[in-house]
Design a protein around this motif. Structure first.
Motif, PDB file in Angstrom:
ATOM      1  N   GLU A  49       0.843  -1.482   0.457  1.00 50.20           N
ATOM      2  CA  GLU A  49      -0.285   0.231   0.575  1.00 50.20           C
ATOM      3  C   GLU A  49       0.937   1.542   0.043  1.00 50.20           C
ATOM      4  O   GLU A  49       0.135   2.429  -0.558  1.00 50.20           O
ATOM      5  N   ARG A  52       2.315   2.011  -2.987  1.00 44.67           N
ATOM      6  CA  ARG A  52       1.231   2.109  -4.533  1.00 44.67           C
ATOM      7  C   ARG A  52       1.041   4.017  -4.177  1.00 44.67           C
ATOM      8  O   ARG A  52       0.702   4.604  -5.143  1.00 44.67           O
ATOM      9  N   VAL A  53       1.243   4.178  -2.559  1.00 46.04           N
ATOM     10  CA  VAL A  53       1.536   5.568  -2.647  1.00 46.04           C
ATOM     11  C   VAL A  53       2.717   6.422  -3.607  1.00 46.04           C
ATOM     12  O   VAL A  53       2.165   7.285  -3.854  1.00 46.04           O
ATOM     13  N   SER A  56       2.012   6.793  -6.860  1.00 48.71           N
ATOM     14  CA  SER A  56       0.546   7.744  -7.709  1.00 48.71           C
ATOM     15  C   SER A  56       1.425   8.894  -7.574  1.00 48.71           C
ATOM     16  O   SER A  56       1.046  10.019  -8.034  1.00 48.71           O
TER      17      SER A  56
ATOM     18  N   ARG B  48      -8.225  -2.341  -1.386  1.00 49.31           N
ATOM     19  CA  ARG B  48      -7.599  -1.302  -0.683  1.00 49.31           C
ATOM     20  C   ARG B  48      -6.373  -0.521  -1.127  1.00 49.31           C
ATOM     21  O   ARG B  48      -6.572   0.334  -1.049  1.00 49.31           O
ATOM     22  N   GLU B  49      -5.148  -1.311  -2.066  1.00 45.95           N
ATOM     23  CA  GLU B  49      -4.450  -0.484  -2.528  1.00 45.95           C
ATOM     24  C   GLU B  49      -5.158   0.525  -3.720  1.00 45.95           C
ATOM     25  O   GLU B  49      -4.710   2.366  -3.038  1.00 45.95           O
ATOM     26  N   ARG B  52      -6.060   3.495  -0.979  1.00 47.09           N
ATOM     27  CA  ARG B  52      -4.944   3.957  -0.295  1.00 47.09           C
ATOM     28  C   ARG B  52      -4.668   5.530  -1.938  1.00 47.09           C
ATOM     29  O   ARG B  52      -3.800   6.412  -1.081  1.00 47.09           O
ATOM     30  N   VAL B  53      -4.295   4.593  -2.861  1.00 45.94           N
ATOM     31  CA  VAL B  53      -4.061   5.935  -3.566  1.00 45.94           C
ATOM     32  C   VAL B  53      -5.436   7.096  -4.062  1.00 45.94           C
ATOM     33  O   VAL B  53      -4.793   8.157  -3.915  1.00 45.94           O
ATOM     34  N   GLU B  55      -6.159   7.547  -1.714  1.00 44.60           N
ATOM     35  CA  GLU B  55      -6.481   8.492  -0.242  1.00 44.60           C
ATOM     36  C   GLU B  55      -5.583   9.565  -0.207  1.00 44.60           C
ATOM     37  O   GLU B  55      -5.549  10.825   0.072  1.00 44.60           O
TER      38      GLU B  55
END
Lengths: 235, 235
Positions: A49, A52-53, A56, B48-49, B52-53, B55
């Motif tokens: 996770e 992933r952020v 992004s 969920r991933e 998260r993005v 978010e």
DNA sequence: GTGACGTATAAGTCTGACTTTTTGTTCCCG
DNA sequence: CGGGAACAAAAAGTCAGACTTATACGTCAC
């Protein structure tokens, strides 16, 4: 002020993000998810996770069979508030502060001009209130109080411009002003000329004088830039 | 052009992101991760991933015992290229296009002025090349060829400014120009005056004339704004 | 009405197994 | 000796299920 690492993945980000933006991992560096998960003592799900952020934000790119590679700085989403905060916390804060201030030089005068046309009566009132607050805190080493009103002032102008892209730069300006107050040598009281200019900008916007609001704001922000150049010599 | 949903979570984003930015889920709406996972037929991990993005873009906020709530539009990271693309693909493209063009009005003239001081010889060469390309494609309904050179031109100017914040707006400008060409009524050839201005800007930057480069660029981008106002009436 | 308490809920976390893509190597043939 | 095809290994990607934790909300006593 900011969001303190919410959840496990947030804490990982709060550690890994600044490390990347600080150039601790040069562009092209390859990280492996499993290794990172071990290093931060979290499960792979959490680590994924976090990756992933970062992805992004264009800080990294995740590719099969190769790993998580760090992207060159010129591809980062430098308008992401979190990225801005990470970079301002890092080593090249001066450069960062400067490029953001140059951005302010471009945006804020135009925003002020628009604000003079679109500001509501309530916004005008808040604006003069902020200006008065700045005056009240301009002497006697009350830098914190001054900062609060200064931030509020510029935020209101950006909002009053009616342009959402400008409005969303409020956070950026807040970070810049806070950074200047806290991390630069600023033991003295703020420049009296700047204080006066803020009062005049409030007047101009209230009076609907767009060109005057624009010009005065330009003086403010160009002054901020010069002030920056004095403190940290740079071409 | 953009990154077509890489991985499962990417495809989910490509569907959920536009839906949210389009206002399909009003602010405050609550989504549940499990339900979304079912709807998109992916596992919870993948969902969920994706969350998260979203978010990290400040489109949603995930809170325990509550769910994933959609944030109001004024909190979105509207400088995120992906968010910009989603919004430009949505219903309020005109408003979006306008606010981005206003941003251009503020930034690009200043960037051009800086470019006049900092541009390398190679950048100047590329610039005049682009300008010539625009001239060559300015007649005979060769809009695509024109667009390519137009985008390249503005990208080079922004890069040559030497300010990374300006440089990173290259993608935004590209999206705006592409949107204008493809989705506005633009069957005619581009405005001859604009073409001439580009050539002159290239000259000014080559000649190191900052104020002239700034002023000419302002004419270009203000013209673009007016053109926008004509096509979609709006206060 | 107000406070404390309990409970249901949905996100958060972890684990382990399995799949898929991609890189790099090996090996065969020209 | 060079080139291409087949192969093997490595890392991310995906999934399912069990468990934990925080917290909003309803209940009940006062």
């Amino acid at each position: 002020m900011s969001t303190p690492g919410r959840g496990l993945h947030g804490r990982v980000l709060e550690s890994l993000g600044p490390a990347i933006t600080a150039g601790e991992y040069p562009p092209g560096s390859v990280l492996r998810t499993d290794e990172l998960a071990q290093r931060f003592e979290v499960s792979r799900s959490v680590m994924r996770e976090a990756v992933r952020v970062l992805e992004s934000m264009h800080l990294v790119e995740s590719r099969r069979r190769v790993g998580v590679t760090v992207r060159p700085a010129n591809e980062w989403n430098v308008y992401d508030p979190q990225v801005i905060r990470w970079r301002l916390a890092g080593a090249d804060r001066p450069r960062q502060l400067r490029s953001l201030t140059v951005l302010r030089c471009a945006v804020e005068p135009v925003a002020a001009g628009l604000a003079a046309k679109h500001a509501t009566a309530e916004q005008c009132a808040e604006l003069t209130e902020c200006a008065l607050g700045m005056v009240a805190n301009s002497r006697g080493h009350k830098l914190e109080g001054y900062l609060v009103h200064d931030v509020a002032f510029h935020r209101i102008v950006l909002n009053a411009s009616g342009n959402e892209m400008f409005a969303r730069l409020g956070d950026v300006v807040a970070e810049v002003l806070a950074g200047r107050t806290h991390h630069q040598v600023m033991f003295e009281d703020p420049d009296p000329a700047a204080v006066t200019l803020h009062v005049q900008v409030a007047e101009a916007i209230r009076g609907g004088d767009a060109v005057r609001a624009e010009e005065l704001t330009r003086e403010i922000v160009v002054g901020a830039l010069q002030e920056l150049d004095v403190l940290s010599p740079e071409a």
